[in-house]
Write an enzyme that holds these catalytic residues in place. Structure first.
Site, short mmCIF file in Angstrom:
data_model
loop_
_atom_site.label_atom_id
_atom_site.label_comp_id
_atom_site.label_asym_id
_atom_site.label_seq_id
_atom_site.Cartn_x
_atom_site.Cartn_y
_atom_site.Cartn_z
N HIS A 34 0.85 -1.19 0.00
CA HIS A 34 0.00 0.00 0.00
C HIS A 34 0.89 1.24 0.00
O HIS A 34 2.12 1.12 -0.05
CB HIS A 34 -0.94 -0.03 1.21
N GLY A 36 1.90 3.15 2.22
CA GLY A 36 2.94 3.17 3.26
C GLY A 36 4.20 2.49 2.77
O GLY A 36 5.31 3.03 2.86
N HIS A 37 4.03 1.29 2.21
CA HIS A 37 5.18 0.57 1.63
C HIS A 37 5.80 1.38 0.48
O HIS A 37 7.02 1.45 0.34
CB HIS A 37 4.75 -0.79 1.08
N GLY A 147 9.43 1.43 8.51
CA GLY A 147 8.45 2.49 8.77
C GLY A 147 8.33 2.80 10.25
O GLY A 147 8.37 1.90 11.10
N GLN A 148 8.14 4.07 10.54
CA GLN A 148 7.90 4.52 11.92
C GLN A 148 6.57 3.96 12.44
O GLN A 148 6.35 3.87 13.65
CB GLN A 148 7.89 6.06 11.94
N ASP A 150 5.65 1.05 12.71
CA ASP A 150 5.97 -0.02 13.65
C ASP A 150 7.16 0.44 14.49
O ASP A 150 8.30 0.00 14.29
CB ASP A 150 6.28 -1.30 12.87
N GLN A 153 9.37 -2.06 16.44
CA GLN A 153 10.13 -2.87 15.49
C GLN A 153 11.34 -2.08 14.97
O GLN A 153 12.45 -2.60 14.89
CB GLN A 153 9.22 -3.26 14.32
N ARG A 187 -3.68 -4.59 7.29
CA ARG A 187 -4.75 -5.19 8.10
C ARG A 187 -6.02 -4.33 8.11
O ARG A 187 -7.05 -4.79 8.58
CB ARG A 187 -4.25 -5.44 9.52
P1 AMP Z 1 4.67 -4.99 6.75
O1 AMP Z 1 4.45 -5.42 5.34
O2 AMP Z 1 3.42 -4.64 7.47
O3 AMP Z 1 5.59 -5.91 7.51
O4 AMP Z 1 5.46 -3.61 6.66
C1 AMP Z 1 6.67 -3.51 5.95
C2 AMP Z 1 7.29 -2.19 6.26
O5 AMP Z 1 6.42 -1.12 5.87
C3 AMP Z 1 7.59 -2.00 7.74
O6 AMP Z 1 8.85 -1.38 7.91
C4 AMP Z 1 6.47 -1.09 8.19
O7 AMP Z 1 6.80 -0.29 9.31
C5 AMP Z 1 6.27 -0.23 6.96
N1 AMP Z 1 4.93 0.36 6.95
C6 AMP Z 1 3.74 -0.28 7.09
N2 AMP Z 1 2.73 0.61 7.09
C7 AMP Z 1 3.29 1.83 6.98
C8 AMP Z 1 2.77 3.17 6.95
N3 AMP Z 1 1.47 3.42 7.03
N4 AMP Z 1 3.65 4.19 6.83
C9 AMP Z 1 4.99 3.96 6.74
N5 AMP Z 1 5.53 2.72 6.77
C10 AMP Z 1 4.70 1.69 6.89
#
Ligand code: AMP
Length: 284
Positions: A34, A36-37, A147-148, A150, A153, A187
Site C-alpha cells: 500500500h 505506506g510501503h 516504517g515509523q 511499527d 520494530q 490489516r
Molecule cells: P509490513 O508489510 O506490514 O511488515 O510492513 C513492511 C514495512 O512497511 C515496515 O517497515 C512497516 O513499518 C512499513 N509500513 C507499514 N505501514 C506503513 C505506513 N502506514 N507508513 C509507513 N511505513 C509503513
C-alpha cells in the site's frame, strides 16, 4: 524488474549490481503493498541505485491464533506496484526457502522487546529480528528501510544491527496516513465500514496526547486517561495498551520530558491495529 524466488537468484542479481558499484537498498515487507510501503520504496529509490523489495509473510513472527493463514498475499498486484515504483528486484521466497528445516538459531534483542507489543505477542520480535537478520545476510544491502508505523520494530532492528555490527544503515521513514489520520496498514482491509470509521479514533487519541503535551501537561497518567476516553468513544475498539514511554528505552515514564513515544494498540473486529507518535518535549 526481476523477480527472484530463491536465495541463490537474489544473491546473483544483487552481486552483479554490487560489482557495478551500485548502492543496494532493501525494503522488507510482508506484501499486500500500500502507499505506506510505496513511501519506503520511494525513499530507497532516491537513496540507492539498486532497490530490492522482499515480500515474505514470515511465519515465525505470528503468534499462535493470529492471522498467518488469512494474511493477504496478492503477489501479482504487489509486483505491479513494485514495477511502477522503480524497484529493480523483488525477492519473494517460499517459507521453505527461508526455513528449510527446524530453525535452531534465533536473534533475540533483550529489554526493548519486552514492553508494548512484546507483552501481548510473545515471540513476535524474535521472529522479526531473525527474519531481518536472514534478509540482511541474503541481500547484504547498504541501507534497509523501515516504517515509523511499527515504532518498536524500528528501534529493535536498529539495536540488532548496532549490537551485531551489521554493516548496513537502517533508515526509518514517517508513517503514511489516510485522510482521517488512520495509519495505512495491510490489516485495515479486515475492517467493516463501521469498524473503519471507529479506527480513526486511534489517531485521534494520539493527537489528544500531542495537544496535552503542547499545553504543558506532564503527568503521563493523566494523558493516558484522556487518550483512553477518546478510544472508548468508538464502540468496536478493544484497547490492548495505551503507553507513553521514553522514545529510546521504551520504558514507562511518569512525567513528560525529552523524546517521548506515545503508542496505542487496539483490537477492532478481526484486526489488531497499532499506531504511535513521537513527541520531542524537550525539558519540561
Ligand atoms: P509490513 O508489510 O506490514 O511488515 O510492513 C513492511 C514495512 O512497511 C515496515 O517497515 C512497516 O513499518 C512499513 N509500513 C507499514 N505501514 C506503513 C505506513 N502506514 N507508513 C509507513 N511505513 C509503513
Amino acid at each position: 524488474m526481476e523477480v527472484a524466488k530463491t536465495i541463490e537468484s537474489i544473491r546473483r542479481l544483487v552481486g552483479t549490481a554490487r560489482s557495478r558499484g551500485k548502492k543496494i537498498g532493501l525494503v522488507p515487507t510482508m506484501g499486500a503493498l500500500h502507499i505506506g510501503h510505496i513511501s519506503l520504496i520511494e525513499a530507497a529509490v532516491k537513496e540507492c541505485d539498486f532497490v530490492v523489495v522482499s515480500i515474505f509473510v514470515n511465519p515465525t513472527q505470528f503468534v499462535p491464533g493470529e492471522d498467518l493463514e488469512k494474511y493477504p498475499r496478492p503477489l501479482e498486484a504487489d509486483l505491479k506496484i513494485c514495477r511502477n515504483a522503480g524497484v529493480d528486484a523483488v525477492f519473494a521466497p517460499t517459507p521453505e526457502q527461508i526455513y528449510p528445516g527446524e530453525n535452531l538459531t534465533w536473534v533475540n534483542v533483550e529489554k526493548l522487546t519486552e514492553p508494548l507489543c512484546g507483552q501481548f505477542r510473545p515471540g513476535h520480535f524474535r521472529g522479526v529480528t531473525t527474519v531481518c537478520a536472514k534478509l540482511f545476510n541474503i541481500v547484504a544491502p547498504d541501507i534497509a528501510f523501515f516504517g515509523q508505523k511499527d515504532a518498536q520494530q524500528a528501534i529493535v532492528i536498529k539495536r540488532m544491527a548496532a549490537d551485531l555490527n551489521m554493516p548496513l544503515e537502517i533508515v526509518i521513514c514517517p508513517t503514511v496516513r489516510e485522510p482521517d489520520g488512520l495509519a495505512v496498514s495491510s490489516r485495515n482491509q479486515y475492517l467493516t465500514a463501521e469498524q473503519r470509521k471507529d479506527a480513526a479514533y486511534v489517531y485521534k487519541s494520539l493527537q489528544k496526547c500531542r495537544q496535552m503535551i503542547d499545553a504543558g501537561i506532564a503527568d503521563t497518567r493523566k494523558i493516558a486517561v484522556e487518550m483512553r476516553k477518546i478510544l472508548q468513544q468508538a464502540s468496536s475498539i478493544k484497547i490492548e495498551y495505551v503507553s507513553i514511554v521514553d522514545a529510546e528505552t521504551l520504558q514507562n515514564i511518569d512525567r513528560i520530558a525529552g523524546k517521548v513515544l506515545a503508542a496505542v494498540a487496539v483490537g477492532i473486529g478481526p484486526a489488531r491495529l497499532i499506531d504511535n507518535i513521537l513527541v520531542d518535549a524537550g525539558k519540561q
